[in-house]
Scaffold this active site. Sequence first.
Site, PDB file in Angstrom:
ATOM      1  N   SER A   2     -57.545  67.935 -28.055  1.00  0.00           N
ATOM      2  CA  SER A   2     -57.806  69.301 -28.558  1.00  0.00           C
ATOM      3  C   SER A   2     -57.953  69.329 -30.079  1.00  0.00           C
ATOM      4  CB  SER A   2     -56.699  70.256 -28.095  1.00  0.00           C
ATOM      5  OG  SER A   2     -56.418  70.058 -26.738  1.00  0.00           O
TER       6      SER A   2
ATOM      7  N   HIS B  29     -62.094  70.123 -24.944  1.00  0.00           N
ATOM      8  CA  HIS B  29     -62.212  71.276 -24.043  1.00  0.00           C
ATOM      9  C   HIS B  29     -62.367  72.539 -24.879  1.00  0.00           C
ATOM     10  CE1 HIS B  29     -57.948  72.743 -24.566  1.00  0.00           C
ATOM     11  NE2 HIS B  29     -57.890  71.570 -25.138  1.00  0.00           N
TER      12      HIS B  29
END
Lengths: 254, 82
Positions: free
Chosen positions: A128, A151
Amino acid sequence: MNQQHWTRDGELPAAPAGPEAAPPAPGSLQALERVGQTQLPDADTDLYCITIIGQIEGHLVLPPQNKTTKYEHIIPQLVAAEQNDKIKGVLVVLNTVGGDVEAGLAIAEMIATMTKPTVTLVLGGGHSIGVPVAVAGRYSFIAESATMTIHPIRLTGMVIGAPASWEYLERMQERVVRFVVDHSKISEAQFRELMMKTGELARDIGTTVMGKDAVRYGLIDDIGGIGKALAKLRELVDASAPPPQTPPQKPVIQ
Amino acid sequence: MILYTIVPPDQLWAAPVGPSSPVMEIAAGTVRLLVQPLDPRRARIVRLISPNPNDFLRPQFQPGRILEFRVFSHVSLSSPQA
């Protein structure tokens, strides 16, 4: 007891504090008194090592079961490294599950804008918001077994206006995408494709990129561990020495 | 504030299990120590925060060591400045 305490204390500076000195029993007063006494030869290092582990903690303090790296610890360290003449280079070791977008981007920007050589090393995971931090260094390494999860940013909590929230999220995501694309060799289209892929992650859309794939996509420069990372940092330090002189000021023509 | 993490929010914000022990942060020269207070005078080192890798080799900063808080005295906590 008190007498003994002072006697021992008084003897401390004279006693050779070598590695052969018997380690004091845990919890003993002697152990306490030795705090601050250098027992190892002070091998001066000219490389700083900054570890970013667990959650990157920013504007909110997370519950104590989370292991965190706080930006108020990292940012002053980077400032110190930048302005200290004895520090020639910085190694950033990452094993993070992500965290606060702003804190992560702040750290990434700090690393990216340093004038001293920086090398980042992803061990275990750089997920992330760890992705921008991982690509921020002048050269980046990833361990072969390490992974990076790419993501979309998620919003939790109350959503009052859907279009406005969507717009806001898009902008937050844009900051991350822009930084990663600007500081690595991955193309924007490729990064967005990895980010929006379905069927790879059970709980989310996105991709888990393994070490070798991260290099193949151009996200990370090379596969390697601590040895390669330190060697590369040393090479960059040597290449940057002597420090570049400030160029002669050119007259500014308005 | 937005969290961008792979840890699910329910896990991230879960209430801590069991009695949580408070951890306080103290500065010792150039390093920072996270310590767990044992009583008003003593604390156990939980974590060392320092960018200097050599600090992690110094026995006096090893996690598990017990420190005693003292009024400022002649014992210097600072790392060698040179």
